[in-house]
Write a protein that holds these residues in place. Structure first.
Motif, short mmCIF file in Angstrom:
data_model
loop_
_atom_site.label_atom_id
_atom_site.label_comp_id
_atom_site.label_asym_id
_atom_site.label_seq_id
_atom_site.Cartn_x
_atom_site.Cartn_y
_atom_site.Cartn_z
N HIS A 95 0.86 -1.19 0.00
CA HIS A 95 0.00 0.00 0.00
C HIS A 95 0.90 1.25 0.00
N ARG B 233 0.67 8.04 1.22
CA ARG B 233 0.05 9.19 0.56
C ARG B 233 1.10 10.22 0.13
N SER C 271 -11.62 -4.37 10.70
CA SER C 271 -11.65 -2.93 10.94
C SER C 271 -11.16 -2.17 9.72
N GLN C 272 -11.63 -0.95 9.58
CA GLN C 272 -11.26 -0.11 8.45
C GLN C 272 -10.40 1.07 8.92
N ASP C 273 -9.60 1.61 8.00
CA ASP C 273 -8.76 2.77 8.29
C ASP C 273 -7.95 2.53 9.56
N ASN C 274 -8.04 3.45 10.53
CA ASN C 274 -7.29 3.30 11.77
C ASN C 274 -8.18 2.89 12.94
N TRP D 80 -8.60 -0.09 14.01
CA TRP D 80 -8.09 -1.29 14.66
C TRP D 80 -7.45 -0.96 16.01
N SER E 252 3.03 9.17 9.25
CA SER E 252 1.62 9.36 9.58
C SER E 252 1.43 9.46 11.09
#
Length: 214
Positions: A12, A15, A31-34, A36, A52
């Motif tokens: 991945h 950005r 879970s999605q994005d952050n 988790w 990040s």
């Protein structure tokens, strides 16, 4: 016995274009994005730049390939050499410089108050197996190694109890070859055992409040 093959993981891109990340595991998996509570990943860093922000998280970063990452955390510089885990806050303003060229790093990120992550680097042996327990990942960093499920022992007869006839010797468990950066998922049932020559990262994810080992 579960093995996460690094070659099968999707890269991945960051950005900011400074690198790519391959995720080994997260919890919860869906879970999605952050959202988790913890994540274990390997990043390839090819350009200096900011990292990040992971608000409310704790990070342990370990350089696993390359010579040096010059990590700036809230304005303080930390030279991170290979195989030296470094803990810092995910809330911090952090960035990396590459004075000696590209690096690859192992990241363990856990949510404060829920889990605590630890990374240790161990040297493998051909004669003494290294177990990987529940809540751990064993990641081959360098060298050659194989893994097999451990053989659980039976109960010990109590004093005065006639001993049972010895059971036939069980066949040796099949050994599976590991490639570089493959991860073995730990278990307390048929605990995986790794032998070989080289270096292994042992990542432990403990519920908050339980002791861990750096």
């Amino acid at each position: 016995m579960e093995i996460i093959r690094y070659a099968e993981l999707k890269a991945h891109p960051w950005r900011n274009g400074g690198g790519v990340t391959r995720e080994l595991a997260r919890h919860p998996r869906t879970s999605q994005d952050n959202a988790w509570d913890w994540r274990v990943s390997i990043a390839e860093v090819s350009r200096a730049g900011p990292f990040s922000v992971f608000a409310g998280m704790d990070r342990v970063l370990t350089v696993i390939d390359g010579e040096l990452l010059l990590l700036s955390v809230d304005g303080a510089e930390h030279p991170l050499e290979k195989y030296r885990p470094f803990r810092f806050s995910g809330d911090a303003d952090s960035a990396g410089a590459l004075p000696t060229g590209d690096i690859r790093d192992l990241n363990v990120i856990t949510r404060n108050g829920a889990f605590k992550g630890y990374t240790s680097i161990v040297e493998l042996s051909k004669t003494r197996a290294h177990p990987v327990f529940e809540g751990q990942f064993g990641i081959l960093l360098q060298g050659q190694a194989t893994v097999s499920p451990g053989t659980p022992g039976g109960p010990t007869p109590s004093a005065g109890t006639p001993a049972e006839p010895p059971a036939p010797a069980a066949p040796e468990p099949e050994r599976v070859e590991l490639n570089r950066y493959d991860a073995v998922v730990g278990s307390d049932t048929g605990t995986p055992e790794i032998v070989g020559r080289g270096f292994l990262a042992v990542v432990s994810i403990d519920p908050a409040g339980e002791p861990g080992t750096d």
